[in-house]
Design a protein around this motif. Structure first.
Motif, PDB file in Angstrom:
ATOM      1  N   LYS A   1     -10.388  -4.459 -11.694  1.00 44.00           N
ATOM      2  CA  LYS A   1     -10.889  -3.999 -12.991  1.00 44.00           C
ATOM      3  C   LYS A   1     -12.305  -4.522 -13.239  1.00 44.00           C
ATOM      4  N   PHE A   2     -12.525  -5.806 -12.987  1.00 40.08           N
ATOM      5  CA  PHE A   2     -13.829  -6.404 -13.249  1.00 40.08           C
ATOM      6  C   PHE A   2     -14.921  -5.827 -12.350  1.00 40.08           C
ATOM      7  N   THR A   3     -14.536  -5.416 -11.148  1.00 42.41           N
ATOM      8  CA  THR A   3     -15.528  -4.905 -10.191  1.00 42.41           C
ATOM      9  C   THR A   3     -15.579  -3.383 -10.150  1.00 42.41           C
ATOM     10  N   ASN A   4     -14.715  -2.755 -10.942  1.00 44.08           N
ATOM     11  CA  ASN A   4     -14.649  -1.289 -10.989  1.00 44.08           C
ATOM     12  C   ASN A   4     -14.437  -0.705  -9.586  1.00 44.08           C
ATOM     13  N   ARG A   5     -13.526  -1.323  -8.842  1.00 41.20           N
ATOM     14  CA  ARG A   5     -13.202  -0.870  -7.481  1.00 41.20           C
ATOM     15  C   ARG A   5     -11.780  -0.333  -7.443  1.00 41.20           C
ATOM     16  N   LYS A   6     -11.498   0.410  -6.381  1.00 41.57           N
ATOM     17  CA  LYS A   6     -10.152   0.922  -6.163  1.00 41.57           C
ATOM     18  C   LYS A   6      -9.647   0.436  -4.812  1.00 41.57           C
ATOM     19  N   CYS A   7      -8.418  -0.048  -4.806  1.00 37.58           N
ATOM     20  CA  CYS A   7      -7.795  -0.535  -3.578  1.00 37.58           C
ATOM     21  C   CYS A   7      -6.290  -0.501  -3.784  1.00 37.58           C
ATOM     22  N   LEU A   8      -5.568  -0.038  -2.791  1.00 43.42           N
ATOM     23  CA  LEU A   8      -4.108   0.004  -2.873  1.00 43.42           C
ATOM     24  C   LEU A   8      -3.551  -1.397  -2.623  1.00 43.42           C
ATOM     25  N   LEU A   9      -2.860  -1.927  -3.606  1.00 46.41           N
ATOM     26  CA  LEU A   9      -2.207  -3.227  -3.459  1.00 46.41           C
ATOM     27  C   LEU A   9      -0.804  -2.968  -2.929  1.00 46.41           C
ATOM     28  N   LEU A  10      -0.584  -3.312  -1.675  1.00 46.29           N
ATOM     29  CA  LEU A  10       0.640  -2.925  -0.974  1.00 46.29           C
ATOM     30  C   LEU A  10       1.569  -4.117  -0.764  1.00 46.29           C
ATOM     31  N   PRO A  11       2.752  -4.113  -1.368  1.00 44.50           N
ATOM     32  CA  PRO A  11       3.719  -5.192  -1.140  1.00 44.50           C
ATOM     33  C   PRO A  11       4.202  -5.195   0.316  1.00 44.50           C
ATOM     34  N   VAL A  12       4.229  -6.374   0.930  1.00 42.40           N
ATOM     35  CA  VAL A  12       4.760  -6.522   2.284  1.00 42.40           C
ATOM     36  C   VAL A  12       5.617  -7.788   2.318  1.00 42.40           C
ATOM     37  N   PRO A  13       6.599  -7.861   3.199  1.00 43.87           N
ATOM     38  CA  PRO A  13       7.408  -9.077   3.318  1.00 43.87           C
ATOM     39  C   PRO A  13       6.536 -10.262   3.730  1.00 43.87           C
ATOM     40  N   SER A  14       6.865 -11.441   3.216  1.00 48.77           N
ATOM     41  CA  SER A  14       6.056 -12.625   3.533  1.00 48.77           C
ATOM     42  C   SER A  14       6.052 -12.911   5.031  1.00 48.77           C
ATOM     43  N   GLY A  15       7.141 -12.569   5.731  1.00 51.01           N
ATOM     44  CA  GLY A  15       7.171 -12.773   7.177  1.00 51.01           C
ATOM     45  C   GLY A  15       6.126 -11.938   7.885  1.00 51.01           C
ATOM     46  N   MET A  16       5.979 -10.697   7.471  1.00 50.11           N
ATOM     47  CA  MET A  16       4.949  -9.829   8.048  1.00 50.11           C
ATOM     48  C   MET A  16       3.555 -10.345   7.687  1.00 50.11           C
ATOM     49  N   MET A  17       3.432 -10.847   6.453  1.00 48.61           N
ATOM     50  CA  MET A  17       2.143 -11.389   6.010  1.00 48.61           C
ATOM     51  C   MET A  17       1.770 -12.616   6.843  1.00 48.61           C
ATOM     52  N   SER A  18       2.739 -13.437   7.155  1.00 45.23           N
ATOM     53  CA  SER A  18       2.488 -14.627   7.976  1.00 45.23           C
ATOM     54  C   SER A  18       2.013 -14.234   9.374  1.00 45.23           C
ATOM     55  N   LEU A  19       2.622 -13.192   9.929  1.00 45.43           N
ATOM     56  CA  LEU A  19       2.218 -12.712  11.248  1.00 45.43           C
ATOM     57  C   LEU A  19       0.779 -12.211  11.210  1.00 45.43           C
ATOM     58  N   MET A  20       0.439 -11.455  10.162  1.00 42.63           N
ATOM     59  CA  MET A  20      -0.922 -10.968  10.006  1.00 42.63           C
ATOM     60  C   MET A  20      -1.895 -12.140   9.881  1.00 42.63           C
ATOM     61  N   ALA A  21      -1.496 -13.157   9.101  1.00 45.19           N
ATOM     62  CA  ALA A  21      -2.359 -14.318   8.880  1.00 45.19           C
ATOM     63  C   ALA A  21      -2.575 -15.103  10.168  1.00 45.19           C
ATOM     64  N   THR A  22      -1.577 -15.116  11.050  1.00 44.83           N
ATOM     65  CA  THR A  22      -1.721 -15.813  12.328  1.00 44.83           C
ATOM     66  C   THR A  22      -2.876 -15.233  13.129  1.00 44.83           C
TER      67      THR A  22
END
Length: 317
Positions: free
Chosen positions: A231-252
């Motif tokens: 909102k503050f930056t007037n941008r658009k981006c899809l905020l996509l829920p993912v399982p924390s396990g998948m997020m951890s793999l991505m972060a690795t």
């Protein structure tokens, strides 16, 4: 409080940059204990000639720390890292250095020790960052009985590493993943409120030697904070829920990239827990400080992430 010699470890960091100016304005002599005195040179302009000095210090070396605290009336430890990189790891900086600085401050006869921990610090936490912060504050209090322990939530301000980082990512990414939907709460605190609190504690003997929990006035989920950034930056981006396990793999994989990682597996673990005050310790209100809202500060400095650098936004105003 009469003018004191104050040694600040980590004084050239985000919080330190704001604190140095505040204390210098009160007439204190400031010694910035840092690995890179030249990098702290810009802070010297916040005081009179010779009032603020960079002091080359290696917090992993006992003798170096002892030199940094020699003659200091007050010692403030702001040392901390959000991710590990080589020798700059949680154990050495949050635990070993905390113990070393506290012991040296006590031996040097410092009148006060202020130790920066973090909200949510716990020796039972899943995150190594939170565990190391908990052990560090415990050792600091053991080596320096009467130490003041500060546990702030996420700290924000014009040069912060939270809203700026996510504004940069969200301005470019079409999709942004949220671990488990980003439903965990946090209460970010404005850096100037935090600095104000430290200043008041230093000047008020009856407020010293306590554990403090500092946060902003409102609790938001991580998802809600990202929505505010958009909102503050007037941008658009899809905020996509993912399982924390998948997020951890991505972060690795993200942590393996050269330079500063955008996300680490340990940070994903932090996002699995609420980061709000327990209510068991005093807070900003106990110091007579009304916490500042995100909406009052953040929109102004995130304007630069708008298309055109916020110039159109300025014209519309």
């Amino acid at each position: 409080m009469s003018a004191k010699l104050i040694t600040i470890f980590g004084g050239s960091g985000f919080i330190g940059r704001h604190l140095v100016g505040r204390l210098a304005a009160k007439g204190h002599q400031i010694r910035i204990a840092t690995r890179d005195p030249e990098g702290a040179a810009q802070l010297m302009t916040q005081g009179t000639v010779g009032q603020i000095l960079g002091f080359k210090t290696n917090v992993r070396d006992q003798r170096s720390v002892e030199k940094a605290v020699a003659g200091a009336d007050i010692v403030i430890n702001l040392v901390g890292v959000l991710y590990e990189s080589g020798a700059q790891n949680f154990g050495r900086l949050h635990v070993d250095a905390a113990e070393r600085i506290a012991a040296a401050a006590k031996a040097a006869g410092a009148q006060q020790l202020v130790h920066m921990s973090a909200l949510g610090a716990s020796k039972d936490h899943e995150s190594a960052y939170a565990r190391s912060k908990a052990v560090g504050e415990e050792l600091a209090a053991k080596e320096y009985p009467g130490a003041t322990i500060l546990r702030p939530s996420v700290v924000f301000g014009r040069d912060d590493d939270f809203f700026n980082r996510f504004a940069s990512i969200l301005s470019l990414a079409p999709v942004f993943p949220l671990a488990d939907g980003g439903d965990k709460k946090m209460q970010p605190i404005w850096v100037e409120d935090l600095v104000d609190a430290i200043d008041r504690i230093l000047e008020t003997p009856e407020q010293q030697g306590k554990v403090w929990e500092f946060s902003g006035p409102d609790a938001y989920s991580f998802c809600e904070l990202m929505e505010k950034v958009l909102k503050f930056t007037n941008r658009k981006c899809l905020l996509l829920p993912v399982p924390s396990g998948m997020m951890s793999l991505m972060a690795t994989f993200m942590a393996m990239a050269p330079g500063r990682p955008q996300l680490t597996p340990d940070q994903v673990k932090l996002l699995k827990y609420d980061n709000v005050p327990s209510g068991d310790f005093p807070n900003l209100e106990d110091l007579g400080i009304k916490p500042t809202t995100i909406d009052a500060v953040v929109p102004e400095y995130l304007r630069r992430y708008r298309r055109g650098g916020g110039l159109k936004y300025e014209a519309e105003k």
